[in-house]
Design a protein around this motif. Structure first.
Motif, PDB file in Angstrom:
ATOM      1  N   THR A 157       1.135  -1.360   0.129  1.00 32.68           N
ATOM      2  CA  THR A 157      -0.026  -0.158   0.146  1.00 32.68           C
ATOM      3  C   THR A 157       0.892   1.131   0.010  1.00 32.68           C
ATOM      4  O   THR A 157       1.795   1.478   0.945  1.00 32.68           O
ATOM      5  CB  THR A 157      -0.985  -0.016   1.348  1.00 32.68           C
ATOM      6  N   VAL A 158       0.646   2.185  -0.911  1.00 35.95           N
ATOM      7  CA  VAL A 158       1.517   3.568  -0.852  1.00 35.95           C
ATOM      8  C   VAL A 158       0.453   4.484  -1.032  1.00 35.95           C
ATOM      9  O   VAL A 158      -0.707   4.388  -1.406  1.00 35.95           O
ATOM     10  CB  VAL A 158       2.285   3.275  -2.326  1.00 35.95           C
ATOM     11  N   GLY A 159       0.830   5.736  -0.773  1.00 37.49           N
ATOM     12  CA  GLY A 159       0.200   6.931  -0.813  1.00 37.49           C
ATOM     13  C   GLY A 159      -0.029   7.642  -2.362  1.00 37.49           C
ATOM     14  O   GLY A 159       0.250   6.692  -3.231  1.00 37.49           O
ATOM     15  N   ALA A 160      -0.607   8.640  -2.310  1.00 38.86           N
ATOM     16  CA  ALA A 160      -0.893   9.148  -3.832  1.00 38.86           C
ATOM     17  C   ALA A 160      -0.907  10.629  -3.637  1.00 38.86           C
ATOM     18  O   ALA A 160      -0.655  11.091  -2.754  1.00 38.86           O
ATOM     19  CB  ALA A 160      -2.640   8.828  -3.999  1.00 38.86           C
ATOM     20  N   ALA A 161      -0.816  11.215  -4.962  1.00 42.48           N
ATOM     21  CA  ALA A 161      -0.671  12.544  -5.024  1.00 42.48           C
ATOM     22  C   ALA A 161      -1.755  13.091  -4.445  1.00 42.48           C
ATOM     23  O   ALA A 161      -1.566  14.417  -4.333  1.00 42.48           O
ATOM     24  CB  ALA A 161      -0.447  12.810  -6.774  1.00 42.48           C
ATOM     25  N   VAL A 162      -2.823  12.559  -4.625  1.00 41.62           N
ATOM     26  CA  VAL A 162      -4.180  13.242  -4.018  1.00 41.62           C
ATOM     27  C   VAL A 162      -3.998  12.706  -2.370  1.00 41.62           C
ATOM     28  O   VAL A 162      -4.065  11.755  -1.933  1.00 41.62           O
ATOM     29  CB  VAL A 162      -5.225  12.623  -4.538  1.00 41.62           C
ATOM     30  N   GLU A 163      -4.107  13.816  -1.817  1.00 41.95           N
ATOM     31  CA  GLU A 163      -3.988  13.504  -0.254  1.00 41.95           C
ATOM     32  C   GLU A 163      -5.267  12.529   0.266  1.00 41.95           C
ATOM     33  O   GLU A 163      -6.496  13.065  -0.163  1.00 41.95           O
ATOM     34  CB  GLU A 163      -4.148  14.982   0.803  1.00 41.95           C
ATOM     35  N   GLY A 164      -5.046  11.762   1.089  1.00 45.01           N
ATOM     36  CA  GLY A 164      -6.106  10.829   1.720  1.00 45.01           C
ATOM     37  C   GLY A 164      -6.092   9.490   0.846  1.00 45.01           C
ATOM     38  O   GLY A 164      -6.864   8.383   1.281  1.00 45.01           O
ATOM     39  N   LEU A 165      -5.827   9.623  -0.578  1.00 40.15           N
ATOM     40  CA  LEU A 165      -5.948   8.459  -1.411  1.00 40.15           C
ATOM     41  C   LEU A 165      -4.921   7.392  -1.095  1.00 40.15           C
ATOM     42  O   LEU A 165      -3.689   7.826  -1.021  1.00 40.15           O
ATOM     43  CB  LEU A 165      -6.004   8.920  -2.940  1.00 40.15           C
TER      44      LEU A 165
END
Length: 277
Positions: A157-165
């Motif tokens: 699981t990784v984060g995204a350029a869109v916060e919270g995604l």
């Protein structure tokens, strides 16, 4: 791990890189490519209209739906659509496309959310695009590494350029290598690439936020050979769409994919984000 002993001359190496980079730039400048995106619309159960696409759009248990008013039309799979059209339930990271005149409408699922991304060829970002600055190709950044497969693929699981995604990718293993002048052995978590057997790594390094885009860069790696050796050519490190536009949901690198050394190879900060020529 050692630097690849290329059978080509430095001139041939440079020419091949220039051809690859030119092809990459042509794809980026496509009239309906990512630079043509004019909106990132998050769909929910309440039908909503947007200024850059026809119809009222919603999503629910049965997937994405559009309701077109009289006089509105979409072309889906080559067929004209009027009134209501159900796109159905989309798989994660899937995209389907419809057209309306010279507009391409992308319907997609990212991070478990259904989204709408219209693409207009007259969007200034694609209309005014010229090129992406990059480091001059250098053979010392074309490395031989080793693929270290996991016993079984792991969900990462990784984060995204869109916060919270968040995004979840299957990782088949790691790639291991030594950077020029660094002396230490490094490992990067790899995801499955677009071609069978190929790999992709997302990473940052000491140039990130200085000369290269701060959030991420991507590198495609051809499939390992029979001995598990891989070619890791950092000259072909590319920006993801989020380097150019905020209308992207690009994944961020896993925490372990942050190299302490400066990888002065590949694409740099786009001109559109204040990069230097």
């Amino acid at each position: 791990m050692t630097t690849i002993q290329e059978p080509t001359t430095a001139e041939e190496f440079t020419r091949e890189w220039e051809e690859w980079h030119a092809a990459s730039q042509r794809a980026l400048a496509d009239p309906h490519g990512f630079l043509a995106v004019t909106g990132l619309h998050w769909l929910d159960a309440e039908p909503a209209r947007y200024p850059d696409a026809p119809g009222a759009w919603s999503t629910g248990p049965d997937g994405v739906r559009v309701e077109l008013d009289a006089g509105e039309e979409l072309i889906v799979d080559g067929q004209p659509v009027h009134g209501r059209h159900d796109f159905g339930v989309l798989a994660e990271r899937a995209s389907v496309y419809a057209t309306a005149g010279d507009t391409v409408v992308e319907v997609a699922k990212r991070g478990g959310h259904d989204i709408l991304r219209p693409r207009h060829p007259e969007n200034p970002l694609v209309r005014d695009f010229t090129r992406t600055p990059a480091y001059a190709p250098d053979q010392r950044w074309a490395l031989t590494g080793r693929f270290l497969p996991f016993d079984t693929p792991r969900a990462v699981t990784v984060g995204a350029a869109v916060e919270g995604l968040q995004h979840v990718y299957d990782s088949p293993g790691e790639v291991e290598f030594t950077l020029p002048g660094d002396g230490g052995t490094h490992r990067l978590t790899a995801f499955n690439g677009h071609l069978p057997g190929s790999l992709q790594v997302l990473f940052t390094d000491a140039t990130s936020g200085v000369t290269t885009y701060a959030a991420n860069r991507a590198l495609n790696i051809p499939a390992p050979d029979e001995q598990g050796l891989v070619t890791i050519d950092f000259n072909r490190s590319t920006n993801l769409p989020c380097a150019y536009t905020d209308l992207a949901t690009c994944p961020l690198p896993p925490a372990e994919n942050r190299l302490p050394a400066a990888v002065e190879a590949g694409e740099r900060i786009p001109l559109e984000r204040g990069g230097q020529p």
